[in-house]
Design a protein around this motif. Structure first.
Motif, PDB file in Angstrom:
ATOM      1  N   GLY A   1       0.843  -1.187   0.000  1.00 39.06           N
ATOM      2  CA  GLY A   1       0.000   0.000   0.000  1.00 39.06           C
ATOM      3  C   GLY A   1       0.878   1.237   0.000  1.00 39.06           C
ATOM      4  O   GLY A   1       2.113   1.144   0.011  1.00 39.06           O
ATOM      5  N   GLU A   2       0.230   2.401  -0.003  1.00 44.61           N
ATOM      6  CA  GLU A   2       0.967   3.671  -0.033  1.00 44.61           C
ATOM      7  C   GLU A   2       0.624   4.503   1.192  1.00 44.61           C
ATOM      8  O   GLU A   2      -0.547   4.638   1.548  1.00 44.61           O
ATOM      9  N   ILE A   3       1.637   5.046   1.834  1.00 41.57           N
ATOM     10  CA  ILE A   3       1.427   5.897   3.004  1.00 41.57           C
ATOM     11  C   ILE A   3       0.846   7.235   2.540  1.00 41.57           C
ATOM     12  O   ILE A   3       1.425   7.905   1.691  1.00 41.57           O
ATOM     13  N   ILE A   4      -0.327   7.586   3.109  1.00 39.35           N
ATOM     14  CA  ILE A   4      -0.990   8.817   2.682  1.00 39.35           C
ATOM     15  C   ILE A   4      -1.008   9.899   3.760  1.00 39.35           C
ATOM     16  O   ILE A   4      -1.234  11.064   3.454  1.00 39.35           O
ATOM     17  N   SER A   5      -0.787   9.504   5.029  1.00 38.06           N
ATOM     18  CA  SER A   5      -0.683  10.517   6.079  1.00 38.06           C
ATOM     19  C   SER A   5       0.091   9.950   7.252  1.00 38.06           C
ATOM     20  O   SER A   5       0.154   8.744   7.454  1.00 38.06           O
ATOM     21  N   VAL A   6       0.674  10.862   8.009  1.00 38.04           N
ATOM     22  CA  VAL A   6       1.514  10.470   9.147  1.00 38.04           C
ATOM     23  C   VAL A   6       1.180  11.377  10.325  1.00 38.04           C
ATOM     24  O   VAL A   6       1.073  12.590  10.180  1.00 38.04           O
TER      25      VAL A   6
ATOM     26  N   LEU B   1       1.886  11.485  14.907  1.00 41.88           N
ATOM     27  CA  LEU B   1       2.887  11.086  15.886  1.00 41.88           C
ATOM     28  C   LEU B   1       2.850   9.581  16.179  1.00 41.88           C
ATOM     29  O   LEU B   1       3.887   8.940  16.269  1.00 41.88           O
ATOM     30  N   LYS B   2       1.635   9.033  16.282  1.00 41.17           N
ATOM     31  CA  LYS B   2       1.511   7.625  16.660  1.00 41.17           C
ATOM     32  C   LYS B   2       1.009   6.718  15.550  1.00 41.17           C
ATOM     33  O   LYS B   2       1.127   5.500  15.640  1.00 41.17           O
ATOM     34  N   ARG B   3       0.426   7.263  14.511  1.00 44.27           N
ATOM     35  CA  ARG B   3      -0.201   6.449  13.473  1.00 44.27           C
ATOM     36  C   ARG B   3       0.220   6.874  12.070  1.00 44.27           C
ATOM     37  O   ARG B   3       0.513   8.036  11.821  1.00 44.27           O
ATOM     38  N   VAL B   4       0.208   5.882  11.176  1.00 45.15           N
ATOM     39  CA  VAL B   4       0.466   6.120   9.756  1.00 45.15           C
ATOM     40  C   VAL B   4      -0.714   5.534   9.000  1.00 45.15           C
ATOM     41  O   VAL B   4      -1.100   4.392   9.235  1.00 45.15           O
ATOM     42  N   ARG B   5      -1.323   6.327   8.112  1.00 44.85           N
ATOM     43  CA  ARG B   5      -2.460   5.824   7.332  1.00 44.85           C
ATOM     44  C   ARG B   5      -1.935   5.303   6.001  1.00 44.85           C
ATOM     45  O   ARG B   5      -1.227   6.008   5.286  1.00 44.85           O
ATOM     46  N   VAL B   6      -2.321   4.056   5.680  1.00 42.34           N
ATOM     47  CA  VAL B   6      -1.866   3.387   4.465  1.00 42.34           C
ATOM     48  C   VAL B   6      -3.080   3.094   3.583  1.00 42.34           C
ATOM     49  O   VAL B   6      -4.073   2.537   4.052  1.00 42.34           O
ATOM     50  N   ALA B   7      -2.981   3.494   2.308  1.00 40.52           N
ATOM     51  CA  ALA B   7      -4.052   3.237   1.345  1.00 40.52           C
ATOM     52  C   ALA B   7      -3.739   1.969   0.556  1.00 40.52           C
ATOM     53  O   ALA B   7      -2.643   1.819   0.012  1.00 40.52           O
ATOM     54  N   PHE B   8      -4.711   1.071   0.532  1.00 38.83           N
ATOM     55  CA  PHE B   8      -4.645  -0.116  -0.303  1.00 38.83           C
ATOM     56  C   PHE B   8      -5.629   0.103  -1.442  1.00 38.83           C
ATOM     57  O   PHE B   8      -6.131   1.216  -1.618  1.00 38.83           O
ATOM     58  N   ASN B   9      -5.936  -0.910  -2.227  1.00 36.59           N
ATOM     59  CA  ASN B   9      -6.794  -0.732  -3.405  1.00 36.59           C
ATOM     60  C   ASN B   9      -8.094   0.020  -3.131  1.00 36.59           C
ATOM     61  O   ASN B   9      -8.376   1.012  -3.773  1.00 36.59           O
ATOM     62  N   LYS B  10      -8.897  -0.444  -2.176  1.00 33.20           N
ATOM     63  CA  LYS B  10     -10.207   0.163  -1.978  1.00 33.20           C
ATOM     64  C   LYS B  10     -10.433   0.666  -0.560  1.00 33.20           C
ATOM     65  O   LYS B  10     -11.536   1.046  -0.209  1.00 33.20           O
ATOM     66  N   THR B  11      -9.414   0.646   0.267  1.00 38.10           N
ATOM     67  CA  THR B  11      -9.580   1.041   1.658  1.00 38.10           C
ATOM     68  C   THR B  11      -8.285   1.596   2.232  1.00 38.10           C
ATOM     69  O   THR B  11      -7.243   1.510   1.606  1.00 38.10           O
TER      70      THR B  11
END
Length: 89
Positions: A30-35, A37-47
């Motif tokens: 997946g691709e990291i879309i936001s960061v 302090l404690k969490r990183v949001r990762v985008a996969f195909n549909k979620t």
């Protein structure tokens, strides 16, 4: 950590806020879309899913020769630094 945005990462299992629906993304890139302090949001195909920031670097996917070269040079500098340190004893 902001330099992680846009990097590729493989989904992985972790303790804490992990939910069973994330299982299908273990090993998926997946691709990291936001960061934060404690969490990183990762985008996969549909979620998207949140992963612990302190564990994300172990799961980054190297994409370019420059990233590999940077890793190699970092290790080489550390090796040379350790060699000089041992000479001082």
């Amino acid at each position: 950590m902001e330099d992680l945005i846009g990097k590729k990462v493989r989904g992985f299992k972790f303790e804490g806020d992990y939910v069973p629906q994330m299982d299908k993304h273990i090993g998926e890139v997946g691709e990291i879309i936001s960061v934060s302090l404690k969490r990183v949001r990762v985008a996969f195909n549909k979620t998207t899913w949140r992963y612990p920031a302190d564990q994300i670097e172990k799961h980054l996917v190297m994409e370019t020769g420059k990233e590999v070269e940077k890793l190699y040079l970092t290790d080489k500098v550390m090796y040379i630094g350790n060699a000089f340190s041992s000479l001082n004893y």
